[in-house]
Design a protein around this motif. Structure first.
Motif, PDB file in Angstrom:
ATOM      1  N   GLU A  66     -24.571 -87.524   5.511  1.00  0.00           N
ATOM      2  CA  GLU A  66     -24.712 -87.045   7.161  1.00  0.00           C
ATOM      3  C   GLU A  66     -23.832 -85.944   7.151  1.00  0.00           C
ATOM      4  O   GLU A  66     -24.327 -85.093   8.071  1.00  0.00           O
ATOM      5  CB  GLU A  66     -24.044 -88.309   7.683  1.00  0.00           C
ATOM      6  CG  GLU A  66     -23.831 -88.181   9.254  1.00  0.00           C
ATOM      7  CD  GLU A  66     -23.058 -89.195  10.046  1.00  0.00           C
ATOM      8  OE1 GLU A  66     -22.683 -89.095  11.015  1.00  0.00           O
ATOM      9  OE2 GLU A  66     -23.055 -90.310   9.208  1.00  0.00           O
ATOM     10  N   TRP A  67     -22.817 -85.708   6.464  1.00  0.00           N
ATOM     11  CA  TRP A  67     -21.909 -84.766   6.586  1.00  0.00           C
ATOM     12  C   TRP A  67     -22.053 -83.470   5.587  1.00  0.00           C
ATOM     13  O   TRP A  67     -21.769 -82.165   6.033  1.00  0.00           O
ATOM     14  CB  TRP A  67     -20.318 -85.082   6.676  1.00  0.00           C
ATOM     15  CG  TRP A  67     -20.032 -86.044   7.893  1.00  0.00           C
ATOM     16  CD1 TRP A  67     -19.940 -87.197   7.828  1.00  0.00           C
ATOM     17  CD2 TRP A  67     -19.476 -85.402   8.952  1.00  0.00           C
ATOM     18  NE1 TRP A  67     -19.695 -87.678   9.436  1.00  0.00           N
ATOM     19  CE2 TRP A  67     -19.486 -86.658  10.121  1.00  0.00           C
ATOM     20  CE3 TRP A  67     -19.436 -84.148   9.649  1.00  0.00           C
ATOM     21  CZ2 TRP A  67     -18.808 -86.346  11.176  1.00  0.00           C
ATOM     22  CZ3 TRP A  67     -18.936 -84.156  11.193  1.00  0.00           C
ATOM     23  CH2 TRP A  67     -19.006 -85.297  11.882  1.00  0.00           C
ATOM     24  N   LEU A  68     -22.516 -83.818   4.666  1.00  0.00           N
ATOM     25  CA  LEU A  68     -22.735 -82.623   3.566  1.00  0.00           C
ATOM     26  C   LEU A  68     -24.078 -82.483   3.142  1.00  0.00           C
ATOM     27  O   LEU A  68     -24.163 -81.420   2.067  1.00  0.00           O
ATOM     28  CB  LEU A  68     -21.661 -82.848   2.388  1.00  0.00           C
ATOM     29  CG  LEU A  68     -20.329 -82.935   2.791  1.00  0.00           C
ATOM     30  CD1 LEU A  68     -19.520 -83.172   1.454  1.00  0.00           C
ATOM     31  CD2 LEU A  68     -19.795 -81.803   3.323  1.00  0.00           C
ATOM     32  N   SER A 113     -24.368 -76.387   8.261  1.00  0.00           N
ATOM     33  CA  SER A 113     -24.039 -77.613   8.532  1.00  0.00           C
ATOM     34  C   SER A 113     -24.164 -77.893   9.874  1.00  0.00           C
ATOM     35  O   SER A 113     -24.223 -79.354  10.449  1.00  0.00           O
ATOM     36  CB  SER A 113     -22.546 -78.019   7.993  1.00  0.00           C
ATOM     37  OG  SER A 113     -21.624 -77.382   8.696  1.00  0.00           O
ATOM     38  N   ASN A 159     -21.491 -77.872  11.846  1.00  0.00           N
ATOM     39  CA  ASN A 159     -20.196 -78.463  12.172  1.00  0.00           C
ATOM     40  C   ASN A 159     -18.971 -77.454  12.347  1.00  0.00           C
ATOM     41  O   ASN A 159     -19.255 -76.257  11.737  1.00  0.00           O
ATOM     42  CB  ASN A 159     -19.631 -79.381  10.945  1.00  0.00           C
ATOM     43  CG  ASN A 159     -20.558 -80.506  10.896  1.00  0.00           C
ATOM     44  OD1 ASN A 159     -21.011 -81.325  11.754  1.00  0.00           O
ATOM     45  ND2 ASN A 159     -21.215 -80.730   9.585  1.00  0.00           N
ATOM     46  N   ASP A 205     -14.593 -83.251  13.375  1.00  0.00           N
ATOM     47  CA  ASP A 205     -15.379 -82.664  12.198  1.00  0.00           C
ATOM     48  C   ASP A 205     -14.743 -82.386  11.103  1.00  0.00           C
ATOM     49  O   ASP A 205     -15.057 -82.676  10.015  1.00  0.00           O
ATOM     50  CB  ASP A 205     -16.131 -81.611  13.054  1.00  0.00           C
ATOM     51  CG  ASP A 205     -17.120 -81.640  13.962  1.00  0.00           C
ATOM     52  OD1 ASP A 205     -17.224 -82.960  14.091  1.00  0.00           O
ATOM     53  OD2 ASP A 205     -17.761 -80.704  14.543  1.00  0.00           O
ATOM     54  N   ASN A 255     -13.801 -85.592   9.052  1.00  0.00           N
ATOM     55  CA  ASN A 255     -14.975 -86.230   8.466  1.00  0.00           C
ATOM     56  C   ASN A 255     -15.251 -85.311   7.252  1.00  0.00           C
ATOM     57  O   ASN A 255     -15.976 -85.984   6.402  1.00  0.00           O
ATOM     58  CB  ASN A 255     -16.134 -86.469   9.540  1.00  0.00           C
ATOM     59  CG  ASN A 255     -15.886 -87.562  10.363  1.00  0.00           C
ATOM     60  OD1 ASN A 255     -15.110 -88.614   9.885  1.00  0.00           O
ATOM     61  ND2 ASN A 255     -16.139 -87.246  11.754  1.00  0.00           N
ATOM     62  N   LEU A 256     -15.258 -84.029   7.529  1.00  0.00           N
ATOM     63  CA  LEU A 256     -15.751 -83.052   6.263  1.00  0.00           C
ATOM     64  C   LEU A 256     -14.864 -83.351   5.213  1.00  0.00           C
ATOM     65  O   LEU A 256     -15.435 -83.189   3.963  1.00  0.00           O
ATOM     66  CB  LEU A 256     -15.858 -81.558   6.618  1.00  0.00           C
ATOM     67  CG  LEU A 256     -17.212 -81.395   7.616  1.00  0.00           C
ATOM     68  CD1 LEU A 256     -17.020 -79.832   8.285  1.00  0.00           C
ATOM     69  CD2 LEU A 256     -18.541 -81.553   7.021  1.00  0.00           C
ATOM     70  N   ALA A 301     -15.622 -86.503   3.586  1.00  0.00           N
ATOM     71  CA  ALA A 301     -16.844 -86.527   2.834  1.00  0.00           C
ATOM     72  C   ALA A 301     -16.693 -85.837   1.449  1.00  0.00           C
ATOM     73  O   ALA A 301     -17.374 -85.974   0.377  1.00  0.00           O
ATOM     74  CB  ALA A 301     -17.840 -85.796   3.725  1.00  0.00           C
TER      75      ALA A 301
END
Length: 591
Positions: A508-510, A563, A565, A572, A575-576, A579
């Motif tokens: 989802e994030w990367l 991304s 983001n 953000d 979460n990054l 991740a």
């Protein structure tokens, strides 16, 4: 033609027509007091008497015989053809003044006379006679004389006088020689007696010292024979500082003055060379100011016993004492080693069962049997060193380091790490620093679990202890000591969590960055992870990636674009960062 009768050199016939006495009976000069000199011989006798004084001026038998041969001509128409001295073995030895041709020819004939006077044939000469030189203690030699013409009565008397004086001088010389030989023999006997007395004193002293050595070693054995008792006894016997080291060069016991403080840390390479050198010798050997003896059991080196002797004063007694001390110490060290091996095996078996999960009642009973209090709270400590295999050697190093920092623990080892079950929370960093010093390298990581309250907690907390150094390995620091209860958010990252959910979270994030890197062979995901590792510091991040600051700014801008983001947004950003940690630790992303 009228035939001439042979004439006597020193005797004369008793009546007309009688046979010559030469060769048939002893000459009157030897067996009787000799004829009286006629009145006309007074002057010749006076001259000869003056010459005969030389015979008694020396104690050299050969010189006396040569002087007699030189004076023969002054006694009358005589010539000295040969002279012989009688040796102790009965051999006739020619004088140095002999005419060698006559001496060799005449010698067998003189020997055949068997000690009697008699006529002998001398080549080219007339009327040769062998005259015995006899003293009170027997025959000393022979004088062989020839006459150019028949001697007168006076001349025979003078020759007989010369023979008697020569025999008397030889008697004196032989007596002096015997006296010297006896004196020399007596001196030799005295020296031999003195040497035997010194040897006896040495032997008595040696026996007394050996008795002292055996007495002290017996006392050591009676008192238990531990290392302290052995070193104290050895120091008392020799007066030199005595010490015991283990095979790794660590001090176990010291007795006597000048103990180094602190004791030097052993150098493994130097210690191995020292042991190899000492092992090549049959007994104690001197190395670097020490007299060293290895303590062995069935060929295995258990340790080293040594006397500190920089001045080299240790003698044979010290060597004897050291050898006896080694014999006393070997059973003790062998017993300690065997005891340690049994304890280590029992500790490992208990530790392995606790980590795998075991019955609580049995665990408590077994821990009491090995002397470990399992009722206390415990922490599981996992030790891994990148340049060392997790073998028995490394396990012993870890065990010694744990003891050095005061940790009471059970020890076992896995395939890639050593495990300690410590009965108290370890001091932060102390174990790591000690191990770094012992191994000579700081490339190690140590993970510590949360507290275990009962044996049932060990399997779960073992996984925590394994996870802690893994998190540390993927961090900026990489090496050191990490406590699981201080990992914070990272406690959810690792074995035991829902892998599918973690993969979804990372995607989802990367996901877009990972796909972009795969298509373009770039390193956008790694750049973002390093950026978070460096706390958002541009200079440190650029240096860790070996790129320019402007290149880093370009990459971060592309990361925002790819991304979607915003790195400035707190949510953000968190979460990054999580991740990237999951991508590295759980999913095995590139470092």
């Amino acid at each position: 033609m009228v035939k001439r009768r042979p004439h006597s050199l020193i005797g004369h016939s008793r009546k007309k027509g009688s046979r010559s006495a030469v060769g048939h009976r002893k000459p009157a000069a030897i067996t009787r007091r000799g004829p009286r000199p006629p009145p006309s011989g007074g002057r010749s006798l006076q001259q000869l008497t003056v010459s005969l004084g030389d015979l008694f001026a020396t104690w050299d038998e050969s010189k006396i015989l040569r002087l007699a041969m030189d004076h023969v001509a002054s006694a009358g128409p005589y010539t000295a053809e040969a002279g012989y001295l009688l040796e102790a073995g009965g051999d006739l030895v020619p004088s140095a003044g002999n005419r060698q041709d006559h001496a060799l020819v005449v010698q067998p004939k003189v020997r055949d006379l068997a000690g009697q006077d008699g006529s002998v044939a001398v080549p080219g000469r007339h009327a040769g006679q062998a005259l015995g030189l006899r003293g009170l203690d027997g025959l000393h030699g022979y004088l062989v004389v020839t006459s150019r013409s028949p001697p007168t009565g006076t001349e025979r008397f003078l020759l007989a006088t010369l023979v008697r004086h020569t025999a008397a001088a030889l008697s004196v010389a032989f007596a002096q020689r015997r006296r010297r030989e006896e004196a020399g023999e007596l001196h030799g006997l005295r020296e031999e007696r003195a040497a035997l007395q010194r040897q006896l004193v040495t032997v008595v002293g040696e026996l007394a010292y050996r008795e002292s050595v055996h007495g002290l070693t017996a006392d050591v054995a009676a008192s238990g024979g531990d290392e302290e008792a052995v070193t104290r006894a050895l120091h008392a016997l020799t007066g030199l500082p005595a010490l015991v080291e283990d095979r790794f060069g660590r001090l176990r016991s010291w007795a006597g003055p000048r103990r180094p403080d602190p004791y030097p840390e052993p150098d493994p390479v130097r210690q191995l060379a020292l042991l190899n050198r000492a092992a090549r010798e049959a007994g104690p050997t001197r190395i670097e100011g020490r007299l060293i003896a290895l303590v062995r059991s069935h060929g295995e080196i258990l340790g080293m016993l040594a006397l500190v002797d920089p001045l080299g004063v240790a003698d044979g007694h010290a060597v004897l004492a050291l050898e006896q001390a080694v014999m006393s110490l070997a059973p003790e060290l062998a017993h300690l080693r065997n005891q340690a091996e049994v304890e280590l095996r029992l500790h490992r078996e208990l530790a392995d069962d606790l980590l795998a999960g075991t019955d609580e009642t049995s665990a408590y009973a077994r821990s009491e049997a090995v002397g470990h209090d399992l009722h206390r709270s415990h922490y599981i400590v996992v030790v891994r060193w990148s340049d060392r295999e997790a073998d028995d050697s490394f396990a012993r190093i870890v065990g010694r380091a744990a003891s050095a920092v005061g940790m009471r623990s059970l020890l076992t080892r896995g395939a890639e790490h050593v495990v300690l079950l410590a009965d108290d929370r370890p001091h932060a960093g102390a174990l790591y620093e000690t191990l770094a010093l012992d191994t000579g390298a700081s490339c190690g990581s140590i993970g510590v679990s949360a507290r275990c309250e009962s044996p049932d907690d060990f399997p779960q907390h073992y996984q925590e202890a394994l996870r802690a150094p893994e998190v540390l390995r993927h961090s900026r620091k990489q090496y050191g000591m990490t406590f699981f209860d201080q990992l914070g958010l990272y406690r959810i990252l690792g074995p035991g969590n829902n892998l599918r959910e973690l993969e979804a979270f990372v995607h989802e994030w990367l996901g877009q960055l990972i796909d972009y890197d795969a298509r373009n062979n770039s390193a956008m995901t790694e750049t973002l992870a390093r950026y978070f590792d460096c706390g958002g510091n541009y200079d440190e991040t650029a240096a860790s990636l070996s790129i320019h600051r402007s290149t880093l700014r370009y990459r971060l801008q592309r990361i925002r674009e790819i991304s979607g983001n915003d790195l400035a947004n707190v949510e953000d950003r968190l979460n990054l960062q999580v991740a990237t940690r999951v991508w590295r630790i759980v999913l095995g992303g590139s470092d």
